[in-house]
Design a protein around this motif. Structure first.
Motif, short mmCIF file in Angstrom:
data_model
loop_
_atom_site.label_atom_id
_atom_site.label_comp_id
_atom_site.label_asym_id
_atom_site.label_seq_id
_atom_site.Cartn_x
_atom_site.Cartn_y
_atom_site.Cartn_z
N LEU A 123 0.83 -1.20 0.00
CA LEU A 123 0.00 0.00 0.00
C LEU A 123 0.87 1.25 0.00
CD1 LEU A 123 -2.87 1.17 0.31
CD2 LEU A 123 -2.65 0.89 2.77
N LEU A 126 2.63 1.76 -3.32
CA LEU A 126 1.73 2.15 -4.41
C LEU A 126 1.24 3.58 -4.26
CD1 LEU A 126 -0.41 -0.99 -5.23
CD2 LEU A 126 1.47 -0.01 -6.53
N VAL A 127 0.92 4.00 -3.04
CA VAL A 127 0.39 5.35 -2.89
C VAL A 127 1.47 6.40 -3.15
CG1 VAL A 127 -1.49 4.68 -1.35
CG2 VAL A 127 0.63 5.58 -0.37
N MET A 136 -1.08 1.07 -10.86
CA MET A 136 -1.79 1.08 -9.59
C MET A 136 -3.14 0.37 -9.70
SD MET A 136 -0.39 4.65 -7.95
CE MET A 136 -1.96 5.14 -7.46
N SER A 140 -4.17 -3.15 -8.01
CA SER A 140 -5.22 -3.25 -7.00
C SER A 140 -6.33 -4.18 -7.49
CB SER A 140 -5.73 -1.87 -6.55
OG SER A 140 -6.48 -1.27 -7.53
N ASP A 141 -6.60 -4.16 -8.79
CA ASP A 141 -7.57 -5.13 -9.33
C ASP A 141 -7.08 -6.56 -9.15
OD1 ASP A 141 -9.11 -3.01 -10.09
OD2 ASP A 141 -8.73 -3.20 -12.24
N THR A 143 -4.98 -7.71 -6.93
CA THR A 143 -5.00 -8.09 -5.52
C THR A 143 -6.41 -8.49 -5.09
OG1 THR A 143 -3.22 -6.51 -5.17
CG2 THR A 143 -4.33 -7.30 -3.21
N GLN A 144 -7.38 -7.71 -5.56
CA GLN A 144 -8.76 -8.05 -5.24
C GLN A 144 -9.17 -9.39 -5.85
OE1 GLN A 144 -11.62 -4.96 -5.70
NE2 GLN A 144 -13.33 -6.38 -5.87
N CYS A 147 -7.86 -12.31 -3.90
CA CYS A 147 -8.63 -12.58 -2.69
C CYS A 147 -9.94 -13.25 -3.03
CB CYS A 147 -8.95 -11.29 -1.95
SG CYS A 147 -7.52 -10.52 -1.28
N ALA B 120 -7.73 -5.30 0.07
CA ALA B 120 -7.64 -5.06 -1.38
C ALA B 120 -8.59 -3.93 -1.79
CB ALA B 120 -7.97 -6.34 -2.14
N ARG B 121 -9.76 -3.89 -1.15
CA ARG B 121 -10.71 -2.81 -1.46
C ARG B 121 -10.13 -1.46 -1.01
NH1 ARG B 121 -12.60 -2.78 -5.06
NH2 ARG B 121 -14.18 -1.29 -4.49
N VAL B 122 -9.48 -1.44 0.12
CA VAL B 122 -8.83 -0.22 0.60
C VAL B 122 -7.79 0.23 -0.41
CG1 VAL B 122 -7.21 0.69 2.32
CG2 VAL B 122 -9.21 -0.63 3.06
N LEU B 123 -6.98 -0.73 -0.86
CA LEU B 123 -5.94 -0.43 -1.85
C LEU B 123 -6.57 0.20 -3.09
CD1 LEU B 123 -2.98 -0.77 -2.66
CD2 LEU B 123 -3.51 -3.08 -3.45
N SER B 124 -7.65 -0.38 -3.57
CA SER B 124 -8.20 0.15 -4.81
C SER B 124 -8.86 1.51 -4.59
CB SER B 124 -9.13 -0.85 -5.49
OG SER B 124 -10.41 -0.75 -4.97
N LEU B 126 -7.79 3.72 -2.41
CA LEU B 126 -6.72 4.70 -2.21
C LEU B 126 -6.00 5.02 -3.52
CD1 LEU B 126 -5.11 3.85 1.23
CD2 LEU B 126 -6.59 5.77 0.63
#
Lengths: 328, 328
Positions: A123, A126-127, A136, A140-141, A143-144, A147, B120-124, B126
């Motif tokens: 995180l 990436l930020v 980015m 993030s896609d 990573t989701q 999961c 992962a949702r937080v990552l996306s 942010l």
């Protein structure tokens, strides 16, 4: 003739891979000694670094040769390692990459939390990037999707009747998406040409599928010493993977009933392992898996036709075959 | 006169909190039915939404009244909920917020993975923000600090001799940093005045410490029905928290030896609970904890003196007292 090993294929990017290793350690360092000890235990466990290799090669194949590939390679590897750490907790695996797993060394709590720590590092890396950087959202896609694939897999774990296709869809989320993301991010560093980016996406998807099929197969045939994991461990955990799904589809109704009993038994399947080995031989499961994986490897190589001929492009070709021929 | 409840304090921001709830559901929706079911089970479990409340109030107290506060409130709540889900796995807690915990409903795997999904949702969320948004680094730093605090806490869990100060430092990482981040992010939405932002940082740190001390105390004194958790659960898990650390420091050497035996015993401490309750009464542990928490609440309220007088600022004042007087 045996295929070249991953280190032979990657000899010409050794400097890049060394830089990635160095940055992996830097980016995961913690001010807190114990956190650092636990995290470095995982990071130094090594592994093939397949995702960093794919990212660096994809970048070079698209004409990019700078340091940002190393940073992004660190990010993809951290996402991968974090998921391994959590997988090992869930699977109660005692050994990974020939080392004791974190949870067997320090307990489940530390292992779950070290995985979370690695996610936190991802995180923060990436930020720190530019907001318009497509890496980015791709990451993030991915990573989701990983999961979601893992949750569905954990939930479907008890489903003896899952089809080869459904299984490959789930592992496409679990494993494929991050491998694909590694290739695409590398491509985007070097080119804006959508045709090339899509070619590397297709390459990544196909390599990911081949990789997973072989990973599943190796659990049944690999030499534990070499592979660094317990063999038959998927079966011991009640996980139905590609080789068993295929075998279940082609065997007789009577064999299927026995297989289901072994699969659903609460006890360790030690006594059934010889029977299963014979079943796998009878239905030539190994050959079927190798064949299925090779179809994906060939698809991956075809996708590369859109790329110019470069050393990195040729290394990607070789990697597709390596993924099928590897024995660990 | 009893202090107002959190819903009384927050009555005037009810529309904001409803918008946060709606967005929480939207942002965690998954295409996959089972993922969605598991995630919504956690999200709909509710809770006090303390972090969203602090963020929205801090924003309003600094003159900001827009929708971005809702989005960021969702991000901080998701980070919090993800950590709860993982905590519950680690603690093997059967009940949280009066509902069955995820892991007791669907097993550890699903619970670890749902926590990862929320991350992962937080990552996306942010990475979709502007790169120069300070909220991103504040939140990624807070997420990392939470993990570090959790790892250290898991590791130090067996340390019977931890001091009140060291304990408060660890929980400052584990709990305090995200509460502080919520206040700071709210402030930054409305002001660039460093003095105000730092005032809300101090407020958050102090409220976080008060909150944790009371949380620890409630585990010993709360009515299970009201609090929504098992009482004495920290002790049952071998966790030494603030009330016990204080009591260990002030009791006699003989009592300390007995306490250490109870703490280190592998068995459930049921038979020792009466003895511990008597010990806590003897040393007025409840009064000490309430006093310690009130010192922090007063420090929080003093920090607010830097802010202009607004309804939101007054609500933050009341919240500091609520954190100490709450009984769940």
């Amino acid at each position: 003739m045996s295929s070249p090993s991953i280190s032979e294929i990657c000899q010409f990017i050794k400097d890049d891979l060394d830089a990635v290793e160095k940055k992996l350690r830097e980016k995961t360092a913690s001010h807190y000694d114990f956190v650092d000890l636990a995290v470095q235990h995982v990071i130094e466990g090594g592994g093939k670094r397949l995702r960093p290799v794919l990212l660096v090669l994809s970048a070079k194949a698209c004409g990019y040769d700078g340091e940002d590939a190393h940073t992004l390679a660190v990010v993809v590897e951290l996402i991968h390692v974090a998921s391994l750490v959590h997988d090992d907790v869930l699977d109660e695996a005692p050994i990974r990459r020939k080392r004791e797993t974190l949870h067997s060394k320090w307990g489940n709590k530390v292992a779950v939390l070290v995985g979370d720590y690695l996610h936190a590092r991802v995180l923060s890396m990436l930020v720190a990037r530019h907001a318009d950087d497509p890496a980015m959202s791709i990451l993030s896609d991915a990573t989701q999707a990983m999961c979601e694939g893992e949750v569905i897999h954990a939930y479907k774990n008890g489903d003896f009747n899952i089809s080869q296709d459904d299984y490959l869809k789930i592992v496409g989320l679990k494993t494929g998406r991050l491998i694909t993301a590694s290739c695409m991010i590398g491509a985007i560093l070097g080119t804006k040409d959508e045709k090339i980016i899509q070619a590397l996406r297709e390459y990544g998807e196909a390599v990911g599928a081949a990789f997973q099929i072989i990973d599943d197969l190796l659990d049944f045939v690999a030499d534990q010493e070499k592979f660094g994991k317990q063999s038959f461990s998927d079966l011991r955990e009640g996980k139905l993977t590609f080789p068993m799904i295929y075998t279940r589809e082609v065997c007789t109704a009577e064999e299927r009933t026995t297989l289901e009993q072994v699969f659903n038994a609460d006890t360790e399947p030690d006594s059934a392992i010889e029977w299963i080995e014979a079943l796998l031989r009878r239905y030539r499961t190994q050959a079927h898996c190798l064949g299925a994986a090779q179809v994906y490897a060939d698809r991956a190589k075809s996708a590369l036709a859109a790329l110019p001929d470069t050393p990195a492009g040729r290394a990607l070709q070789q990697l597709a075959d390596y993924v099928v021929s590897r024995d660990w």
